[in-house]
Write an enzyme that holds these catalytic residues in place. Sequence first.
Site, PDB file in Angstrom:
ATOM      1  CB  ALA A 158      24.092  46.310  51.312  1.00 47.44           C
ATOM      2  CB  VAL A 173      19.999  39.835  44.040  1.00 50.15           C
ATOM      3  CG1 VAL A 173      19.683  38.697  45.047  1.00 50.15           C
ATOM      4  CG2 VAL A 173      18.935  41.126  44.292  1.00 50.15           C
ATOM      5  N   GLY A 228      28.189  42.165  47.325  1.00 46.45           N
ATOM      6  CA  GLY A 228      27.787  42.296  48.822  1.00 46.45           C
ATOM      7  C   GLY A 228      26.484  42.722  48.837  1.00 46.45           C
ATOM      8  CB  SER A 229      23.135  42.151  47.177  1.00 46.91           C
ATOM      9  OG  SER A 229      22.826  40.601  47.218  1.00 46.91           O
ATOM     10  CG  ASP A 273      31.200  40.657  51.890  1.00 47.56           C
ATOM     11  OD1 ASP A 273      32.284  40.963  51.698  1.00 47.56           O
ATOM     12  OD2 ASP A 273      30.385  40.217  50.930  1.00 47.56           O
TER      13      ASP A 273
HETATM   14  N1  LIG Z   1      17.294  43.532  47.196  1.00 47.90           N
HETATM   15  C1  LIG Z   1      17.053  42.529  47.975  1.00 47.90           C
HETATM   16  N2  LIG Z   1      15.931  42.218  48.870  1.00 47.90           N
HETATM   17  C2  LIG Z   1      16.014  41.105  49.423  1.00 47.90           C
HETATM   18  N3  LIG Z   1      17.163  40.295  49.529  1.00 47.90           N
HETATM   19  C3  LIG Z   1      18.241  40.609  48.902  1.00 47.90           C
HETATM   20  C4  LIG Z   1      18.342  41.739  48.245  1.00 47.90           C
HETATM   21  N4  LIG Z   1      19.707  41.864  47.874  1.00 47.90           N
HETATM   22  C5  LIG Z   1      20.249  40.602  48.218  1.00 47.90           C
HETATM   23  N5  LIG Z   1      19.377  39.642  48.855  1.00 47.90           N
HETATM   24  C6  LIG Z   1      19.661  38.692  49.709  1.00 47.90           C
HETATM   25  O1  LIG Z   1      21.099  38.213  49.580  1.00 47.90           O
HETATM   26  C7  LIG Z   1      21.152  37.077  48.837  1.00 47.90           C
HETATM   27  C8  LIG Z   1      22.362  37.077  47.832  1.00 47.90           C
HETATM   28  O2  LIG Z   1      23.736  37.224  48.670  1.00 47.90           O
HETATM   29  P1  LIG Z   1      24.991  36.380  48.200  1.00 47.90           P
HETATM   30  O3  LIG Z   1      24.628  35.013  47.708  1.00 47.90           O
HETATM   31  O4  LIG Z   1      25.960  36.649  49.329  1.00 47.90           O
HETATM   32  O5  LIG Z   1      25.476  37.403  46.998  1.00 47.90           O
HETATM   33  P2  LIG Z   1      25.977  38.635  47.122  1.00 47.90           P
HETATM   34  O6  LIG Z   1      26.052  39.273  48.375  1.00 47.90           O
HETATM   35  O7  LIG Z   1      27.046  38.741  46.473  1.00 47.90           O
HETATM   36  O8  LIG Z   1      25.020  39.465  46.286  1.00 47.90           O
HETATM   37  C9  LIG Z   1      19.557  36.915  48.102  1.00 47.90           C
HETATM   38  O9  LIG Z   1      19.502  35.678  47.705  1.00 47.90           O
HETATM   39  C10 LIG Z   1      18.669  37.455  49.183  1.00 47.90           C
HETATM   40  O10 LIG Z   1      18.461  36.384  49.982  1.00 47.90           O
HETATM   41  C1  LIG Z   2      33.725  34.709  49.132  1.00 44.66           C
HETATM   42  C2  LIG Z   2      33.559  35.806  50.220  1.00 44.66           C
HETATM   43  O1  LIG Z   2      34.967  35.965  50.786  1.00 44.66           O
HETATM   44  C3  LIG Z   2      32.877  37.087  49.903  1.00 44.66           C
HETATM   45  C4  LIG Z   2      31.515  36.807  49.368  1.00 44.66           C
HETATM   46  O2  LIG Z   2      31.101  38.218  48.975  1.00 44.66           O
HETATM   47  P1  LIG Z   2      29.489  38.326  47.960  1.00 44.66           P
HETATM   48  O3  LIG Z   2      28.486  37.697  48.794  1.00 44.66           O
HETATM   49  O4  LIG Z   2      29.731  37.182  46.914  1.00 44.66           O
HETATM   50  O5  LIG Z   2      29.475  39.373  47.638  1.00 44.66           O
HETATM   51  C5  LIG Z   2      32.919  34.928  51.437  1.00 44.66           C
HETATM   52  C6  LIG Z   2      33.066  35.851  52.959  1.00 44.66           C
HETATM   53  O6  LIG Z   2      33.901  36.527  53.032  1.00 44.66           O
HETATM   54  O7  LIG Z   2      32.146  35.777  53.654  1.00 44.66           O
HETATM   55 MG   LIG Z   3      26.854  38.162  50.059  1.00 45.75          MG
END
Ligand SMILES: Nc1ncnc2c1ncn2[C@@H]1O[C@H](COP(=O)(O)OP(=O)(O)O)[C@@H](O)[C@H]1O
Ligand SMILES: C[C@@](O)(CCOP(=O)(O)O)CC(=O)O
Ligand SMILES: [Mg+2]
Length: 305
Positions: free
Chosen positions: A97, A88, A93-94, A138
């Site tokens: 997803a 996370v 791209g959690s 994403d």
């Molecule tokens: N397994 C999960 N269960 C619930 N929410 C999630 C989960 N994975 C991600 N998220 C949500 O996505 C957020 C993280 O997103 P972000 O900051 O865009 O980072 P990234 O997309 O790079 O992992 C978490 O704070 C949460 O709100």
């Molecule tokens: C920084 C950015 O280009 C990608 C963010 O990807 P992630 O949430 O860090 O997986 C933001 C976006 O494209 O919305």
């Molecule tokens: Mg993200």
Amino acid sequence: MITCSAPGKVYLFGEHAVVYGESAICCAIELRTKVSVEKSDEIIIESVLGRTGLDHDNHPYVSYVIEKMRQFTDIQGVHIVIESQLPVGSGLGSSAAVTVASIQALNHLYECELSLEDIAKTGHEIERMVQGNASPTDTYVSTMGGVVMIPQRKKLDLINCPIVVGNTHKFSSTKELVGNVAKLRSDFPSVVEPILSNIGQMSILAERLVAEGDYETIGKLMNINQGLLDAIGVGSAELSSLVYAARGSGAISAKITGAGGGGCMVALARENNAQDIAKAIEDTGGEAIITKNTAEGVRLESLHG
Ligand SMILES: Nc1ncnc2c1ncn2[C@@H]1O[C@H](COP(=O)(O)OP(=O)(O)O)[C@@H](O)[C@H]1O
Ligand SMILES: C[C@@](O)(CCOP(=O)(O)O)CC(=O)O
Ligand SMILES: [Mg+2]
């Protein structure tokens, strides 16, 4: 109960710049988030982040999904359970997803008949609501799978080399990093705008290279992209250590993936050296994950009950 899953992603090129309309190339990976849903008396969201109701602080993406889906159907109570292979807040791209898999699961449960294009569009609207500013990248790649070029929304050939991810285990928030770049861009537009535009040019050059499978040249450009990500302040000492460890152990290329600040880097490996790169990342204090590009976007995993 209905279960759907959606993949995470790595950026070959273009994170941050794509938020300003520049081109990016993004690649779905075999790590997925699974969302199971069933009708219930109340709203319950269960994940590694806790068990909540509709809660914009702890489950912002899924709470917005429920609210958005109410535009298409009458959702009273629903029990949502999330299980994820994606770290996370780490650049894989959690958030996209979990958003895309939740939309598709509710789409099936309530028979809304949303198309994949509708799902990608709704997912993008939700990322914009939570992050303030978000590109469609994403959510589009998580919905469609494969390798996509944004903003063209064009599918490119699959990347046929092993992908090694290195996780610094330092949490980063996309919202915060996107905000930092916005501030730098408004403080120094004449410096930062050309950097973002140069990042965009790399995807334009790389489109043909992906079709040719010329990963050596793609790798050279990815390494330049890494330098420009550092220049706009989204690097960190931990990320740089993993990037240089991967390059020093024979990676074709290594760069940050996603928002940066912490989170993950991505390396392209040759046929025979993914294990060596993974070991170098682990020896430098990171967690290594060897994965591959996947053609499969969001999918129905099971329909039962
Ligand atoms: N397994 C999960 N269960 C619930 N929410 C999630 C989960 N994975 C991600 N998220 C949500 O996505 C957020 C993280 O997103 P972000 O900051 O865009 O980072 P990234 O997309 O790079 O992992 C978490 O704070 C949460 O709100
Ligand atoms: C920084 C950015 O280009 C990608 C963010 O990807 P992630 O949430 O860090 O997986 C933001 C976006 O494209 O919305
Ligand atoms: Mg993200």
